[in-house]
Motif scaffolding. Structure first.
Motif, PDB file in Angstrom:
ATOM      1  N   VAL A  58       8.654  -6.499   4.708  1.00  0.00           N
ATOM      2  CA  VAL A  58       7.285  -5.725   3.581  1.00  0.00           C
ATOM      3  C   VAL A  58       6.876  -7.605   3.113  1.00  0.00           C
ATOM      4  O   VAL A  58       7.869  -8.005   3.357  1.00  0.00           O
ATOM      5  N   VAL A  59       5.220  -7.752   3.474  1.00  0.00           N
ATOM      6  CA  VAL A  59       5.158  -9.257   3.204  1.00  0.00           C
ATOM      7  C   VAL A  59       4.299  -9.245   2.724  1.00  0.00           C
ATOM      8  O   VAL A  59       3.586  -9.441   2.138  1.00  0.00           O
ATOM      9  N   GLY A  60       3.921  -7.713   1.756  1.00  0.00           N
ATOM     10  CA  GLY A  60       3.029  -7.699   0.614  1.00  0.00           C
ATOM     11  C   GLY A  60       2.841  -6.423  -0.276  1.00  0.00           C
ATOM     12  O   GLY A  60       3.205  -5.208  -0.050  1.00  0.00           O
ATOM     13  N   THR A  61       2.670  -6.039  -1.585  1.00  0.00           N
ATOM     14  CA  THR A  61       3.415  -5.395  -2.390  1.00  0.00           C
ATOM     15  C   THR A  61       1.688  -4.989  -3.390  1.00  0.00           C
ATOM     16  O   THR A  61       1.644  -6.742  -4.085  1.00  0.00           O
ATOM     17  N   GLN A  62       1.099  -4.771  -3.955  1.00  0.00           N
ATOM     18  CA  GLN A  62       0.421  -4.193  -4.658  1.00  0.00           C
ATOM     19  C   GLN A  62       0.578  -2.615  -5.302  1.00  0.00           C
ATOM     20  O   GLN A  62       0.856  -1.750  -5.052  1.00  0.00           O
ATOM     21  N   GLU A  63       0.368  -2.999  -6.899  1.00  0.00           N
ATOM     22  CA  GLU A  63       0.617  -2.123  -8.168  1.00  0.00           C
ATOM     23  C   GLU A  63      -0.974  -1.475  -7.701  1.00  0.00           C
ATOM     24  O   GLU A  63      -2.164  -2.122  -8.648  1.00  0.00           O
ATOM     25  N   LEU A  64      -1.143   0.315  -7.562  1.00  0.00           N
ATOM     26  CA  LEU A  64      -2.089   1.124  -7.320  1.00  0.00           C
ATOM     27  C   LEU A  64      -2.269   1.861  -8.829  1.00  0.00           C
ATOM     28  O   LEU A  64      -0.865   1.350  -9.776  1.00  0.00           O
ATOM     29  N   ILE A  68       2.370   2.422  -5.866  1.00  0.00           N
ATOM     30  CA  ILE A  68       3.176   1.290  -4.900  1.00  0.00           C
ATOM     31  C   ILE A  68       2.542   0.913  -3.605  1.00  0.00           C
ATOM     32  O   ILE A  68       2.976   1.487  -2.696  1.00  0.00           O
ATOM     33  N   ARG A  69       1.781   0.772  -3.649  1.00  0.00           N
ATOM     34  CA  ARG A  69       1.237  -0.140  -2.002  1.00  0.00           C
ATOM     35  C   ARG A  69       1.896  -1.429  -1.019  1.00  0.00           C
ATOM     36  O   ARG A  69       1.875  -2.415  -1.973  1.00  0.00           O
TER      37      ARG A  69
END
Length: 307
Positions: A58-64, A68-69
């Motif tokens: 996993v190289v990135g996480t973003q809360e939508l 969670i993306r």
């Protein structure tokens, strides 16, 4: 020997084996067909070495707003690095059933987060995740972040560069199989409940994988173009429709699409050999109408969640 060389040698053998390419079926049907022997030869193109490490991370996480993306990368075919998104629902009980989304040619994983994109991607992703599904989306070979693989040129059009197109589709389909392998390494995902939704080129891949990978339990294919050429036989919906093996299948087509007639569309659908299937005709061209978003979400809710 590289996969590209192996596939090319196998394809030459296949052309020799099927020099008439469905001549008998052409006399009876609008579209070409293949025999069981020919199909089994083609299936070999989609095999891969499962003992090659995924090297996924996993190289990135973003809360939508709705989930969670995660951005992941993993090793694909011929040492390719495949970038992908996984969206995990918020406040839903794990493990989650998963829907793989596959765009058409010239698309990218980013379009599945844009409401006004060709696949109505943002609407589709939001609807599925809010309904409790995780989604996984890859950049196809030569697309999105992988445009450098084709010199930042437009991906090969099938009727201009059929060999390049064939290689691109086979590799992308195989990398979706590798993505399913990755899902199985994580406890958040219920890998006994995998669905697939593909559009145009992605619908070709959907027909291919529902014919050869038993992990896909239900699928939706939209505006799938029959290719009708010997040099595209290994990726043509005409080759795979008779061998679909998922538990259920939804196919939708546009009656104003210039890439096929409705008679051809119905012939493809009629070849699907399973009982639990549905055909939807939209008043549309070669673009999914907004109505498909609710139809697809309801389909997966019925046939994947309750599988």
């Amino acid at each position: 020997m590289e996969l590209r060389n192996i596939v090319n040698l196998a394809f030459i053998y296949l052309l020799l084996l099927t020099s008439a390419f469905g001549q008998e079926s052409l006399e009876k049907n609008l579209l070409p067909n293949v025999s069981e022997t020919e199909f089994q030869t083609i299936v070999q193109f989609y095999e891969y070495d499962k003992n090659i490490p995924l090297d996924a991370r996993v190289v990135g996480t973003q809360e939508l707003d709705y989930g969670i993306r995660e951005k992941i990368v993993f090793k694909g075919i011929n040492n390719s690095i495949v970038p992908a998104y996984i969206v995990i629902p918020k406040n839903k009980t794990e493990p989650h059933p998963v829907v793989a989304l596959v765009d058409g040619i010239f698309g990218s994983k980013e379009r599945w987060f844009q409401d006004d994109s060709w696949p109505k991607g943002g609407l589709m992703t939001t609807s599925l995740v809010k309904a409790g599904f995780a989604v996984i989306i890859l950049d196809a070979v030569n697309h999105g972040e992988r445009a450098w693989e084709y010199g930042y040129n437009s991906p090969p059009w099938p009727f201009s560069y059929p060999n390049e197109f064939r290689q691109m589709v086979i590799q992308t389909a195989t990398e979706y199989r590798r993505a399913f392998d990755y899902l199985a390494t994580r406890s958040e995902f219920e890998t006994s409940k995998i669905g697939m939704l593909g559009l145009s080129m992605g619908a070709l891949i959907t027909f291919e994988l529902t014919s050869i990978d038993a992990r896909i339990k239900t699928a939706i294919a939209g505006v799938v173009p029959p290719l009708r050429r010997k040099d595209l036989q290994a990726v043509d919906v005409c080759t795979f429709a008779s061998y679909v093996n998922s538990s259920s299948f939804l196919m939708f087509m546009g009656n104003e699409d210039p890439l096929y007639s409705m008679e051809e569309a119905e012939e493809i659908f009629n070849r699907i050999p399973i009982k639990e299937k549905e055909f939807v005709e939209y008043n549309a061209g070669h673009e999914p109408p907004i109505e498909y978003v609710d139809k697809a979400t309801n389909w997966f809710t019925l046939y994947l969640k309750q599988f």
